[in-house]
Design a protein around this motif. Sequence first.
Motif, PDB file in Angstrom:
ATOM      1  N   PRO A 109      14.946  62.542  46.150  1.00  0.00           N
ATOM      2  CA  PRO A 109      16.072  61.821  44.896  1.00  0.00           C
ATOM      3  C   PRO A 109      14.497  61.625  43.887  1.00  0.00           C
ATOM      4  O   PRO A 109      13.496  60.635  44.054  1.00  0.00           O
ATOM      5  N   ALA A 110      14.580  61.200  43.144  1.00  0.00           N
ATOM      6  CA  ALA A 110      13.748  61.033  41.332  1.00  0.00           C
ATOM      7  C   ALA A 110      14.277  59.168  41.513  1.00  0.00           C
ATOM      8  O   ALA A 110      12.835  58.821  40.404  1.00  0.00           O
ATOM      9  N   ARG A 111      15.582  59.045  41.223  1.00  0.00           N
ATOM     10  CA  ARG A 111      15.686  57.631  41.500  1.00  0.00           C
ATOM     11  C   ARG A 111      16.797  56.543  42.554  1.00  0.00           C
ATOM     12  O   ARG A 111      17.303  57.478  43.025  1.00  0.00           O
ATOM     13  N   LEU A 112      15.897  55.935  43.413  1.00  0.00           N
ATOM     14  CA  LEU A 112      17.124  54.759  43.800  1.00  0.00           C
ATOM     15  C   LEU A 112      17.521  53.821  43.472  1.00  0.00           C
ATOM     16  O   LEU A 112      16.772  53.062  43.030  1.00  0.00           O
ATOM     17  N   VAL A 113      18.768  52.960  43.440  1.00  0.00           N
ATOM     18  CA  VAL A 113      19.007  51.739  43.259  1.00  0.00           C
ATOM     19  C   VAL A 113      19.459  51.458  44.666  1.00  0.00           C
ATOM     20  O   VAL A 113      19.976  51.711  45.944  1.00  0.00           O
ATOM     21  N   PHE A 114      18.773  49.781  45.145  1.00  0.00           N
ATOM     22  CA  PHE A 114      19.099  48.730  46.433  1.00  0.00           C
ATOM     23  C   PHE A 114      19.933  47.590  45.923  1.00  0.00           C
ATOM     24  O   PHE A 114      19.254  47.048  44.287  1.00  0.00           O
ATOM     25  N   PHE A 115      21.218  47.714  46.513  1.00  0.00           N
ATOM     26  CA  PHE A 115      21.815  46.475  45.682  1.00  0.00           C
ATOM     27  C   PHE A 115      21.642  45.648  46.973  1.00  0.00           C
ATOM     28  O   PHE A 115      22.440  46.380  48.471  1.00  0.00           O
ATOM     29  N   CYS A 116      21.768  44.147  46.552  1.00  0.00           N
ATOM     30  CA  CYS A 116      21.771  43.147  47.552  1.00  0.00           C
ATOM     31  C   CYS A 116      23.427  42.371  48.075  1.00  0.00           C
ATOM     32  O   CYS A 116      23.243  41.594  46.676  1.00  0.00           O
ATOM     33  N   GLU A 117      23.711  42.993  48.751  1.00  0.00           N
ATOM     34  CA  GLU A 117      25.125  42.696  49.237  1.00  0.00           C
ATOM     35  C   GLU A 117      24.967  40.936  49.794  1.00  0.00           C
ATOM     36  O   GLU A 117      26.097  39.423  49.593  1.00  0.00           O
ATOM     37  N   GLN A 118      24.034  40.661  50.700  1.00  0.00           N
ATOM     38  CA  GLN A 118      23.812  39.826  51.510  1.00  0.00           C
ATOM     39  C   GLN A 118      22.217  39.591  51.970  1.00  0.00           C
ATOM     40  O   GLN A 118      22.013  40.453  52.583  1.00  0.00           O
ATOM     41  N   ALA A 119      21.590  38.363  50.870  1.00  0.00           N
ATOM     42  CA  ALA A 119      20.340  38.114  51.478  1.00  0.00           C
ATOM     43  C   ALA A 119      19.876  37.512  52.704  1.00  0.00           C
ATOM     44  O   ALA A 119      21.317  37.091  53.326  1.00  0.00           O
ATOM     45  N   ALA A 120      19.318  37.492  53.257  1.00  0.00           N
ATOM     46  CA  ALA A 120      18.488  37.723  54.664  1.00  0.00           C
ATOM     47  C   ALA A 120      18.868  36.072  54.619  1.00  0.00           C
ATOM     48  O   ALA A 120      18.126  35.202  53.893  1.00  0.00           O
ATOM     49  N   ALA A 121      18.163  35.596  55.973  1.00  0.00           N
ATOM     50  CA  ALA A 121      18.805  33.880  56.060  1.00  0.00           C
ATOM     51  C   ALA A 121      16.775  33.517  55.806  1.00  0.00           C
ATOM     52  O   ALA A 121      16.493  32.579  54.398  1.00  0.00           O
ATOM     53  N   THR A 122      15.846  33.999  56.523  1.00  0.00           N
ATOM     54  CA  THR A 122      14.677  34.398  55.851  1.00  0.00           C
ATOM     55  C   THR A 122      14.328  36.152  55.481  1.00  0.00           C
ATOM     56  O   THR A 122      14.388  36.680  56.439  1.00  0.00           O
ATOM     57  N   GLY A 123      12.988  36.081  54.510  1.00  0.00           N
ATOM     58  CA  GLY A 123      12.409  37.494  54.611  1.00  0.00           C
ATOM     59  C   GLY A 123      13.171  38.380  53.936  1.00  0.00           C
ATOM     60  O   GLY A 123      13.506  38.081  53.239  1.00  0.00           O
ATOM     61  N   GLY A 124      12.862  39.783  55.190  1.00  0.00           N
ATOM     62  CA  GLY A 124      14.132  40.756  54.620  1.00  0.00           C
ATOM     63  C   GLY A 124      13.787  41.143  52.955  1.00  0.00           C
ATOM     64  O   GLY A 124      14.360  41.501  52.981  1.00  0.00           O
ATOM     65  N   GLY A 125      12.935  40.687  52.366  1.00  0.00           N
ATOM     66  CA  GLY A 125      12.065  41.466  51.080  1.00  0.00           C
ATOM     67  C   GLY A 125      12.429  42.909  50.823  1.00  0.00           C
ATOM     68  O   GLY A 125      12.158  43.430  51.659  1.00  0.00           O
ATOM     69  N   THR A 126      12.312  43.275  49.691  1.00  0.00           N
ATOM     70  CA  THR A 126      11.739  45.372  49.839  1.00  0.00           C
ATOM     71  C   THR A 126      10.520  44.861  48.618  1.00  0.00           C
ATOM     72  O   THR A 126      10.465  44.411  47.532  1.00  0.00           O
ATOM     73  N   PRO A 127       9.697  45.142  49.445  1.00  0.00           N
ATOM     74  CA  PRO A 127       8.418  45.167  49.113  1.00  0.00           C
ATOM     75  C   PRO A 127       8.281  47.040  48.347  1.00  0.00           C
ATOM     76  O   PRO A 127       8.518  47.686  48.500  1.00  0.00           O
ATOM     77  N   ILE A 128       7.154  46.395  47.102  1.00  0.00           N
ATOM     78  CA  ILE A 128       6.747  48.352  46.203  1.00  0.00           C
ATOM     79  C   ILE A 128       5.726  48.878  45.685  1.00  0.00           C
ATOM     80  O   ILE A 128       4.653  47.423  45.662  1.00  0.00           O
ATOM     81  N   VAL A 129       5.113  49.806  45.560  1.00  0.00           N
ATOM     82  CA  VAL A 129       3.610  49.756  45.318  1.00  0.00           C
ATOM     83  C   VAL A 129       3.729  50.655  44.715  1.00  0.00           C
ATOM     84  O   VAL A 129       4.539  52.013  44.543  1.00  0.00           O
ATOM     85  N   ASP A 130       2.911  50.537  44.108  1.00  0.00           N
ATOM     86  CA  ASP A 130       2.153  51.770  43.076  1.00  0.00           C
ATOM     87  C   ASP A 130       1.504  52.675  44.119  1.00  0.00           C
ATOM     88  O   ASP A 130       0.894  52.541  44.537  1.00  0.00           O
ATOM     89  N   SER A 131       2.538  54.136  44.054  1.00  0.00           N
ATOM     90  CA  SER A 131       1.796  55.114  44.663  1.00  0.00           C
ATOM     91  C   SER A 131       0.814  55.580  44.132  1.00  0.00           C
ATOM     92  O   SER A 131      -0.436  56.156  44.690  1.00  0.00           O
ATOM     93  N   ALA A 132       0.573  56.061  42.406  1.00  0.00           N
ATOM     94  CA  ALA A 132      -0.958  56.433  42.396  1.00  0.00           C
ATOM     95  C   ALA A 132      -1.953  55.186  42.253  1.00  0.00           C
ATOM     96  O   ALA A 132      -3.193  55.767  42.426  1.00  0.00           O
ATOM     97  N   ALA A 133      -1.922  53.955  42.613  1.00  0.00           N
ATOM     98  CA  ALA A 133      -2.509  53.661  42.787  1.00  0.00           C
ATOM     99  C   ALA A 133      -3.554  53.086  44.226  1.00  0.00           C
ATOM    100  O   ALA A 133      -4.621  52.935  44.355  1.00  0.00           O
ATOM    101  N   VAL A 134      -2.259  53.113  45.662  1.00  0.00           N
ATOM    102  CA  VAL A 134      -2.558  53.342  46.988  1.00  0.00           C
ATOM    103  C   VAL A 134      -3.461  54.914  46.850  1.00  0.00           C
ATOM    104  O   VAL A 134      -4.355  54.141  47.698  1.00  0.00           O
ATOM    105  N   LEU A 135      -2.778  56.437  46.176  1.00  0.00           N
ATOM    106  CA  LEU A 135      -4.197  57.301  46.505  1.00  0.00           C
ATOM    107  C   LEU A 135      -5.046  56.762  46.204  1.00  0.00           C
ATOM    108  O   LEU A 135      -6.059  57.189  46.330  1.00  0.00           O
ATOM    109  N   GLU A 136      -5.456  56.266  44.830  1.00  0.00           N
ATOM    110  CA  GLU A 136      -6.561  55.582  44.165  1.00  0.00           C
ATOM    111  C   GLU A 136      -7.911  55.115  45.339  1.00  0.00           C
ATOM    112  O   GLU A 136      -9.097  55.099  45.345  1.00  0.00           O
ATOM    113  N   ALA A 137      -7.080  53.714  45.897  1.00  0.00           N
ATOM    114  CA  ALA A 137      -7.615  52.824  46.448  1.00  0.00           C
ATOM    115  C   ALA A 137      -8.656  53.209  47.861  1.00  0.00           C
ATOM    116  O   ALA A 137      -8.598  52.809  49.080  1.00  0.00           O
TER     117      ALA A 137
END
Length: 311
Positions: A109-137
């Motif tokens: 897929p070219a594009r993803l959409v995430f929808f938070c129907e219920q947030a967790a009590a603690t944690g549960g975030g969705t970390p994201i990262v620049d894929s070009a930055a990963v390659l470079e590093a």
Amino acid sequence: MQQNWAPKEITPDAVGAEPTADGLRDLLGGRFDVADGLLHEKALVFRGFGVEPASLDPILDLLLPNRLAYVQGNSPRTKVGKNVYTSTEYPAEYPISMHNELSYAHQWPARLVFFCEQAAATGGGTPIVDSAAVLEALDPEVRAAFAGGVRYTQNLHGGRGFGKSWQETFETDSRDEVETYLASTGATWEWNASGGLKLRQVRPSTTRHPVTGAEVWFNQSDQWHVAGLDGDMAQTLAQILPEDDLPQTVSFADGTPIPAEYITHVRDTAWRLAVDVPWRTGDLMVIDNVAVAHGRQSFTGPRRVLVAMSD
């Protein structure tokens, strides 16, 4: 390379919109260009619009031009609507490392959409990262080793066994339909006596963004390798089964084993560069699936995040 990158947060006050699902729908259907926003920002977080499950579908229609089924996906999910799925049902106590969705497949897929129907009590975030930055590093030695690509192997059971069945993976009970699909992908496969399917596919370790041309790290070797397994069950399976019989494994394209230290280096580099997106109930996030990889933090308490995707 862009430094201190983070997704663009869009709130009703920032864009002069009503703080409702209707306000978001009007914004997306009129003066806000999602494609342009993703091209420049790579990820967009819509926060404060009070979106609920009942108001989600029309918004997804605007964010995702052609909603896709999760065919050939390896993550445990439940389909809950028109090509809408739970984001994952992987155990809450384990984080999920950075990955671009279906980067092991011949199409993604070219594009993803995430929808938070219920947030967790603690944690549960969705970390994201620049894929070009990963390659470079990445260490030059690791980049060079992966230059020839990787080979993914899946063992999909026929209804009973570890991991996913081929029926779940391809959303069909027809072997003919599976073979027709696989014939167009460049994969090789074989059915076994117990009704399962062994699937192998060789893919590049990087790709280029279709618009910007930027080369990005684009494979899931750290999630498919035994060195990246989390949890007691995963570790037990790795001890009792030959590697080639595990639900999923990865090697270099020629079959040469990938050193465990390469896998941990890739995983740790992506985590180090990642930006965590904490959820509030009603939030949506749309990401460019080539420009940005995503993961999941561990969490406590009930959490329900849905995902949909488009080409």
